[in-house]
Design a protein around this motif. Structure first.
Motif, PDB file in Angstrom:
ATOM      1  N   ALA A   8      -2.834  -3.574  -5.246  1.00  0.00           N
ATOM      2  CA  ALA A   8      -3.785  -2.334  -5.117  1.00  0.00           C
ATOM      3  C   ALA A   8      -4.758  -2.425  -3.963  1.00  0.00           C
ATOM      4  CB  ALA A   8      -4.399  -1.775  -6.216  1.00  0.00           C
ATOM      5  N   GLY A   9      -5.454  -3.580  -3.986  1.00  0.00           N
ATOM      6  CA  GLY A   9      -6.494  -4.005  -2.954  1.00  0.00           C
ATOM      7  C   GLY A   9      -5.697  -4.234  -1.466  1.00  0.00           C
ATOM      8  N   GLN A  10      -4.721  -4.886  -1.784  1.00  0.00           N
ATOM      9  CA  GLN A  10      -3.885  -5.077  -0.209  1.00  0.00           C
ATOM     10  C   GLN A  10      -3.281  -3.662   0.120  1.00  0.00           C
ATOM     11  OE1 GLN A  10      -1.326  -8.557   0.275  1.00  0.00           O
ATOM     12  NE2 GLN A  10      -1.931  -9.172  -1.912  1.00  0.00           N
ATOM     13  N   ALA A  11      -2.713  -2.943  -0.661  1.00  0.00           N
ATOM     14  CA  ALA A  11      -2.445  -1.405  -0.199  1.00  0.00           C
ATOM     15  C   ALA A  11      -3.602  -0.659   0.592  1.00  0.00           C
ATOM     16  CB  ALA A  11      -1.597  -0.824  -1.303  1.00  0.00           C
ATOM     17  N   ALA A  12      -4.673  -0.793  -0.327  1.00  0.00           N
ATOM     18  CA  ALA A  12      -5.867   0.140   0.172  1.00  0.00           C
ATOM     19  C   ALA A  12      -6.147  -0.341   1.493  1.00  0.00           C
ATOM     20  CB  ALA A  12      -7.051  -0.144  -0.917  1.00  0.00           C
ATOM     21  N   PHE A  13      -6.286  -1.660   1.840  1.00  0.00           N
ATOM     22  CA  PHE A  13      -6.645  -1.990   3.477  1.00  0.00           C
ATOM     23  C   PHE A  13      -5.625  -1.745   4.254  1.00  0.00           C
ATOM     24  CE2 PHE A  13      -7.208  -4.690   6.935  1.00  0.00           C
ATOM     25  CZ  PHE A  13      -8.441  -4.978   7.009  1.00  0.00           C
ATOM     26  N   ALA A  14      -4.152  -1.915   3.912  1.00  0.00           N
ATOM     27  CA  ALA A  14      -3.277  -1.377   4.799  1.00  0.00           C
ATOM     28  C   ALA A  14      -3.280   0.050   4.976  1.00  0.00           C
ATOM     29  CB  ALA A  14      -1.826  -1.853   4.119  1.00  0.00           C
ATOM     30  N   ALA A  15      -3.854   0.920   4.029  1.00  0.00           N
ATOM     31  CA  ALA A  15      -3.746   2.071   4.379  1.00  0.00           C
ATOM     32  C   ALA A  15      -5.057   2.496   5.163  1.00  0.00           C
ATOM     33  CB  ALA A  15      -4.002   2.981   3.013  1.00  0.00           C
ATOM     34  N   ALA A  16      -6.169   2.088   5.072  1.00  0.00           N
ATOM     35  CA  ALA A  16      -7.103   2.104   5.927  1.00  0.00           C
ATOM     36  C   ALA A  16      -7.239   1.504   7.405  1.00  0.00           C
ATOM     37  CB  ALA A  16      -8.459   1.289   5.140  1.00  0.00           C
ATOM     38  N   LEU A  17      -6.101   0.529   7.386  1.00  0.00           N
ATOM     39  CA  LEU A  17      -5.891   0.065   8.828  1.00  0.00           C
ATOM     40  C   LEU A  17      -4.812   1.222   9.501  1.00  0.00           C
ATOM     41  CD1 LEU A  17      -6.156  -2.591  10.646  1.00  0.00           C
ATOM     42  CD2 LEU A  17      -4.208  -3.469   9.469  1.00  0.00           C
ATOM     43  N   GLY A  18      -4.206   1.884   8.670  1.00  0.00           N
ATOM     44  CA  GLY A  18      -3.559   2.817   9.377  1.00  0.00           C
ATOM     45  C   GLY A  18      -4.112   4.106   9.658  1.00  0.00           C
ATOM     46  N   GLY A  19      -5.394   4.282   9.192  1.00  0.00           N
ATOM     47  CA  GLY A  19      -6.162   5.490   9.667  1.00  0.00           C
ATOM     48  C   GLY A  19      -6.510   5.724  10.935  1.00  0.00           C
ATOM     49  N   ALA A  20      -7.448   6.578  10.891  1.00  0.00           N
ATOM     50  CA  ALA A  20      -7.892   6.789  12.359  1.00  0.00           C
ATOM     51  C   ALA A  20      -9.033   5.923  12.829  1.00  0.00           C
ATOM     52  CB  ALA A  20      -8.730   8.201  12.376  1.00  0.00           C
ATOM     53  N   LYS A  21      -9.711   5.697  11.875  1.00  0.00           N
ATOM     54  CA  LYS A  21     -10.976   4.778  12.119  1.00  0.00           C
ATOM     55  C   LYS A  21     -11.334   3.520  10.976  1.00  0.00           C
ATOM     56  CE  LYS A  21     -15.653   4.341  13.815  1.00  0.00           C
ATOM     57  NZ  LYS A  21     -17.063   5.339  14.247  1.00  0.00           N
ATOM     58  N   LEU A  22     -11.111   2.439  11.180  1.00  0.00           N
ATOM     59  CA  LEU A  22     -11.251   1.240  10.169  1.00  0.00           C
ATOM     60  C   LEU A  22     -12.869   1.038   9.996  1.00  0.00           C
ATOM     61  CD1 LEU A  22      -9.649  -0.730   8.386  1.00  0.00           C
ATOM     62  CD2 LEU A  22      -9.989  -2.193  10.358  1.00  0.00           C
ATOM     63  N   HIS A  23     -12.996   1.263   8.637  1.00  0.00           N
ATOM     64  CA  HIS A  23     -14.531   0.732   8.507  1.00  0.00           C
ATOM     65  C   HIS A  23     -14.777  -0.675   9.108  1.00  0.00           C
ATOM     66  CE1 HIS A  23     -18.365   1.311   6.345  1.00  0.00           C
ATOM     67  NE2 HIS A  23     -18.109   0.111   5.638  1.00  0.00           N
ATOM     68  N   HIS A  24     -16.323  -1.046   9.538  1.00  0.00           N
ATOM     69  CA  HIS A  24     -16.557  -2.212  10.206  1.00  0.00           C
ATOM     70  C   HIS A  24     -16.624  -3.345   9.257  1.00  0.00           C
ATOM     71  CE1 HIS A  24     -20.597  -0.954   9.195  1.00  0.00           C
ATOM     72  NE2 HIS A  24     -20.963  -2.053   9.530  1.00  0.00           N
ATOM     73  N   ALA A  25     -17.091  -3.203   8.020  1.00  0.00           N
ATOM     74  CA  ALA A  25     -17.408  -4.355   7.043  1.00  0.00           C
ATOM     75  C   ALA A  25     -16.697  -4.164   5.612  1.00  0.00           C
ATOM     76  CB  ALA A  25     -18.947  -4.288   6.786  1.00  0.00           C
ATOM     77  N   TRP A  26     -15.942  -5.055   5.246  1.00  0.00           N
ATOM     78  CA  TRP A  26     -15.343  -5.236   3.912  1.00  0.00           C
ATOM     79  C   TRP A  26     -15.878  -6.100   2.985  1.00  0.00           C
ATOM     80  CZ3 TRP A  26     -11.248  -1.558   3.006  1.00  0.00           C
ATOM     81  CH2 TRP A  26     -10.878  -0.787   4.068  1.00  0.00           C
ATOM     82  N   LEU A  27     -16.298  -5.884   1.756  1.00  0.00           N
ATOM     83  CA  LEU A  27     -16.481  -6.962   0.862  1.00  0.00           C
ATOM     84  C   LEU A  27     -15.531  -7.227  -0.016  1.00  0.00           C
ATOM     85  CD1 LEU A  27     -18.698  -8.714  -0.404  1.00  0.00           C
ATOM     86  CD2 LEU A  27     -19.536  -6.632  -1.843  1.00  0.00           C
ATOM     87  N   ILE A  28     -14.786  -8.293   0.120  1.00  0.00           N
ATOM     88  CA  ILE A  28     -13.654  -8.690  -0.762  1.00  0.00           C
ATOM     89  C   ILE A  28     -14.033  -9.448  -1.980  1.00  0.00           C
ATOM     90  CG2 ILE A  28     -11.227  -9.779  -0.580  1.00  0.00           C
ATOM     91  CD1 ILE A  28     -11.631  -9.676   2.452  1.00  0.00           C
ATOM     92  N   ALA A  29     -14.381  -8.764  -3.026  1.00  0.00           N
ATOM     93  CA  ALA A  29     -14.957  -9.307  -4.156  1.00  0.00           C
ATOM     94  C   ALA A  29     -14.149  -9.860  -5.467  1.00  0.00           C
ATOM     95  CB  ALA A  29     -16.071  -8.585  -4.645  1.00  0.00           C
ATOM     96  N   GLY A  30     -14.243 -10.763  -6.314  1.00  0.00           N
ATOM     97  CA  GLY A  30     -13.497 -11.049  -7.407  1.00  0.00           C
ATOM     98  C   GLY A  30     -13.778 -12.440  -7.702  1.00  0.00           C
ATOM     99  N   PRO A  31     -13.085 -12.983  -8.947  1.00  0.00           N
ATOM    100  CA  PRO A  31     -13.247 -14.375  -9.064  1.00  0.00           C
ATOM    101  C   PRO A  31     -12.703 -15.197  -8.284  1.00  0.00           C
ATOM    102  CG  PRO A  31     -12.099 -13.080 -10.793  1.00  0.00           C
ATOM    103  CD  PRO A  31     -12.222 -12.326  -9.750  1.00  0.00           C
ATOM    104  N   GLU A  32     -13.322 -16.454  -8.124  1.00  0.00           N
ATOM    105  CA  GLU A  32     -12.906 -17.716  -7.295  1.00  0.00           C
ATOM    106  C   GLU A  32     -11.559 -17.941  -7.465  1.00  0.00           C
ATOM    107  OE1 GLU A  32     -14.897 -21.695  -5.263  1.00  0.00           O
ATOM    108  OE2 GLU A  32     -15.819 -20.929  -7.176  1.00  0.00           O
ATOM    109  N   GLY A  33     -10.644 -18.272  -6.895  1.00  0.00           N
ATOM    110  CA  GLY A  33      -9.289 -18.857  -6.604  1.00  0.00           C
ATOM    111  C   GLY A  33      -8.334 -18.003  -6.815  1.00  0.00           C
TER     112      GLY A  33
END
Length: 323
Positions: A8-33
Motif C-alpha cells: 500500500a505504501g509503495q503504491a501510494a508513492f507510485a501514484a503520487a509520482l504519476g500525478g501532476a506535482k510530487l510533494h517535496h518531502a516524504w516521511l517514511i515511518a515504521g519499525p526498524e528493519g
C-alpha cells in the motif's frame, strides 16, 4: 529490486509520482528493519530515472538494471542523489563504530548543491537515513530547506520513531506508514539475501525477526536456534545448579563472540515478552518484572560496556525467574 511487503505504501508513492506535482518531502515511518530505506532508494531511483527522460519505464516503481540511472545509483555516483547518515567515528575504519548522530555540519554540506541546478534532469533527491539520528541543530537547519524547498528537490526521510521528530518537520511531510511484514514475506526476503541458508536457519531467523527482516539479517550465521534453546532451558528449569548459565556466559565471552553476545542482549527481552503474552495474574507480574530488568541490563551493558561474561550470567538469572 523493490522491497518485499508494504504494498500500500509503495503504491501510494507510485501514484503520487504519476500525478501532476510530487510533494517535496516524504516521511517514511515504521519499525526498524521492515524495508523503509530499501524502499526510499528504489523510490529515488525511479524518480531520477523518470526525470532523466532516458527511455520508457515499466509501471510502478521498478527501474531496469540496465537503465543509465540504475547503473549510476548502483555505483553510488549519481550527481543528483545524496544520502545523509551517521558517519564512522574513524574514517579509516568505516565498518566499525558510527557517530551518535547526523551533525549540523553534514546538513550544511547540502547547501552548495542546492545553489546549483540538478545535473541530469529537473529533479534531485536527498535521502536521510534515519532522520531520528539528526542532532537538534541539524534538524533546525534541515527545517529551513523543508520550508523553502530548493527547486526540483525531493526529501525522503526515514524514521523509526516519528513521534520524536520536531512537529514542524512532520507537518511539512507527507507520511508513508510502513508496517511489520508477515512471516511469509520475511522468509522471502531472507531467501533472497541468504541464498546459501538452509530452511532450518531461515525458520529460526523468521522466528526472531518479529516482522522485520533487517533485524533477522543481523542474526544470520549466529546459530540463533542454539541460543534460543539455551535460553528456553534456563527459563523452563530455573537452572538450580547454575550450570546452564555458567556454560552460556563462557560461550558468549570474548571478542570472537561479540556478535552473538549482542544478539543475546536483543533476544532475551523479546523472549521474555513472548512468555508474558501467555500469562496472567502473579505469573504475568513475574514476567513483566523480568522484562523490565532485562531491558535495563541490556541497556546498561551496551552503554557502560559491562563485562560480557558477568552480564550474561546476570541476564540468565533474570531468565531463570520465569520458571
Amino acid at each position: 529490486m523493490l522491497p518485499v511487503g508494504n504494498d500500500a505504501g509503495q503504491a501510494a508513492f507510485a501514484a503520487a509520482l504519476g500525478g501532476a506535482k510530487l510533494h517535496h518531502a516524504w516521511l517514511i515511518a515504521g519499525p526498524e528493519g521492515v524495508g523503509k530505506a530499501s524502499f526510499a532508494r528504489a523510490a529515488a531511483t525511479r524518480l531520477l530515472a523518470r526525470a532523466s527522460g532516458a527511455g520508457p519505464l515499466p509501471p510502478g516503481l521498478a527501474v531496469p538494471d540496465d537503465h543509465p540511472t540504475a547503473k549510476l545509483m548502483a555505483a553510488g555516483s549519481h550527481p543528483d542523489f545524496r544520502v545523509m547518515a551517521r558517519l564512522p567515528k574513524d574514517a579509516e575504519k568505516p565498518d566499525q563504530d558510527l557517530a551518535r548522530s547526523i551533525t549540523i555540519a553534514q546538513v550544511r554540506t547540502l547547501q552548495p548543491m542546492f545553489a546549483t541546478a540538478p545535473a541530469m534532469g529537473p529533479a534531485r533527491v536527498v535521502l536521510i537515513d534515519a532522520i531520528d539520528d539528526l542532532e537538534r541543530g541539524g534538524a533546525n537547519a534541515l527545517l529551513k530547506n523543508l520550508e523553502e524547498p530548493p527547486a526540483g528537490t525531493v526529501f525522503l526521510l526515514v524514521s523509526h520513531a516519528p513521534g520524536r521528530l520536531l512537529p514542524t518537520i512532520r507537518s511539512r511531510c507527507r507520511l508513508l506508514r510502513f508496517e511489520r511484514l508477515s512471516d511469509a514475506d520475511v522468509a522471502r526476503v531472507l531467501r533472497q539475501e541468504l541464498p546459501e541458508a538452509d530452511e532450518d536457519e531461515i525458520a529460526a531467523l523468521v522466528a526472531v525477526a518479529d516482522g522485520a527482516p533487517g533485524r533477522a539479517l543481523r542474526f544470520a550465521g549466529l546459530n540463533i536456534a542454539g541460543l534460543d534453546s539455551a535460553i528456553t532451558r534456563i527459563a523452563e528449569t530455573g537452572d538450580p545448579g547454575n550450570a546452564e548459565r555458567v556454560k552460556l556466559a563462557k560461550s558468549l565471552a570474548g571478542k570472537a563472540s561479540q556478535a552473538r553476545y549482542e544478539a543475546f542482549l536483543d533476544r532475551v527481552p523479546a523472549f521474555i515478552a513472548g512468555r508474558a503474552r501467555g500469562r496472567s495474574g502473579p505469573g504475568l507480574k513475574v514476567a513483566l518484572d523480568a522484562y523490565a530488568a532485562a531491558q535495563d541490563l541490556a541497556g546498561a551493558a551496551r552503554g557502560l560496556s559491562l563485562d560480557a561474561q558477568g552480564t550474561v550470567f546476570e541476564m540468565a538469572g533474570i531468565i531463570a525467574t520465569l520458571r
